[in-house]
Design an enzyme around this catalytic site. Structure first.
Site, short mmCIF file in Angstrom:
data_model
loop_
_atom_site.label_atom_id
_atom_site.label_comp_id
_atom_site.label_asym_id
_atom_site.label_seq_id
_atom_site.Cartn_x
_atom_site.Cartn_y
_atom_site.Cartn_z
N TYR A 1 -41.39 32.13 -42.54
CA TYR A 1 -40.02 31.87 -43.00
C TYR A 1 -39.91 32.00 -44.50
CZ TYR A 1 -35.57 29.25 -43.09
OH TYR A 1 -34.26 28.86 -43.24
N GLU B 1 -49.71 34.69 -35.63
CA GLU B 1 -48.60 34.54 -36.56
C GLU B 1 -48.14 35.90 -37.04
OE1 GLU B 1 -48.60 31.40 -39.63
OE2 GLU B 1 -48.48 33.06 -41.07
N GLN C 1 -54.54 25.33 -42.78
CA GLN C 1 -54.53 26.47 -43.68
C GLN C 1 -55.91 27.12 -43.69
OE1 GLN C 1 -51.92 27.69 -45.19
NE2 GLN C 1 -50.41 26.07 -45.02
N ALA D 1 -37.21 31.18 -47.39
CA ALA D 1 -35.96 30.44 -47.56
C ALA D 1 -34.90 31.30 -48.24
CB ALA D 1 -36.19 29.17 -48.37
N LYS E 1 -46.73 12.72 -41.50
CA LYS E 1 -46.04 13.77 -40.74
C LYS E 1 -46.16 13.53 -39.24
CE LYS E 1 -48.02 17.09 -43.36
NZ LYS E 1 -48.33 18.42 -43.95
#
Length: 294
Positions: A50, A18, A180, A52, A169
């Protein structure tokens, strides 16, 4: 473009990484140095986080696009519902589709300003991650990932409720989940067992942060929401004033954690790089995850 699940459904262990969008020109150079250093090690995929709204969001979109067009890597774009209307989310998803990006990590995101504060949805926006998953699925042929929480999301009353949320989900169309941060292999393995007990074969990938500095250690405590285990503290805290020794012991600890996960049949390790490649390269090298040169 290849999907993340195609890259993960293999008969050998793999790793992924990442990155964060660069904040300035110096950070951009650092990021792309790390990208090029890791590209040759053939990670299963690379994700770009990301922020926002504003320039952080724009840099995420631009960086993901560059990975897609200028490298051999499989990119995954992060997307959150924070500070976005549905119309704005549709625009971002449409941009990804137009640039051939097929992999999206769909996250509700943390409340702005206070990650542990109460969630207030944006007017005209979405309230839950499963709604974002459904929107991404509606707008294109995407492979969609979501977040999972080894210790349970702070907003959930218990682990059963947290697992219910993850199942929603998956039911909305998510293909896999990235866990996480956690400290001990058993913390992740229990999460994997909870998911399997619900009768799904969706992949859950552990998120790994190499512990190279005391700052990284306490960042892991903050992000995981779990206290530092006594054996971690016993091995690392006495070395807090010796940067070289702390780094060596931290790399040893994370390597041991990864070895246990691999022994338990975990087939992908997702590394948070903070736009540096050295620690990740060291760990995956020790684990034998670097492909042999032709």
């Amino acid at each position: 473009m290849t999907t993340v699940t195609e890259r993960l459904r293999t008969d050998r262990p793999v790793f992924s990484v990442e990155f964060m969008p660069p904040r300035d020109e110096a950070d951009e150079r650092r990021l792309w140095k790390a990208v090029r250093e890791l590209e040759g090690l053939d990670p299963a995929f690379v994700s770009v986080t990301y922020g926002a709204g504003g320039s952080s969001r724009d840099r995420t979109i631009r960086t993901t696009g560059r990975v897609a067009t200028e490298t051999t890597l499989v990119p995954m774009a992060h997307l959150t519902a924070v500070d976005h209307t549905v119309a704005e989310l549709r625009n971002v998803i449409g941009w990804y589709a137009a640039h051939g990006i097929r992999n999206v990590l769909a996250l509700r995101g943390d409340p702005p300003g206070d990650p542990n504060g109460p969630w207030v949805p944006t007017p005209g926006g979405l309230n839950y991650a499963d709604e974002l998953v459904a929107l991404v699925r509606e707008l294109g042929d995407f492979c969609v990932g979501v977040a999972a929480f080894p210790y349970g999301h702070p907003g959930c009353a218990d682990l059963d409720e947290d697992t219910d949320n993850l199942m929603r989900k998956f039911a909305a169309g998510a293909d896999f989940a990235i866990a996480q941060l956690f400290f001990q292999p058993e913390d992740f393995l229990r999460l994997r067992d909870r998911v399997a007990a619900r009768g799904t074969d969706k992949l859950v990938v552990p998120g790994i942060m190499p512990l190279t500095t005391p700052k990284m250690l306490y960042k892991t405590v903050e992000l995981s929401g779990a206290p530092l285990p006594p054996h971690f503290a016993a091995r690392l805290e006495p070395l807090a004033e010796d940067a070289k020794a702390f780094r060596a012991e931290g790399i040893d600890l994370i390597t041991e954690t990864c070895e246990r996960l691999l022994a338990e049949g975990v087939n992908d390790l997702h590394f948070y790089t903070f736009n540096q490649s050295r620690a990740t390269r060291e760990v995956v090298g020790r684990l034998g995850l670097v492909p042999a040169r032709a």
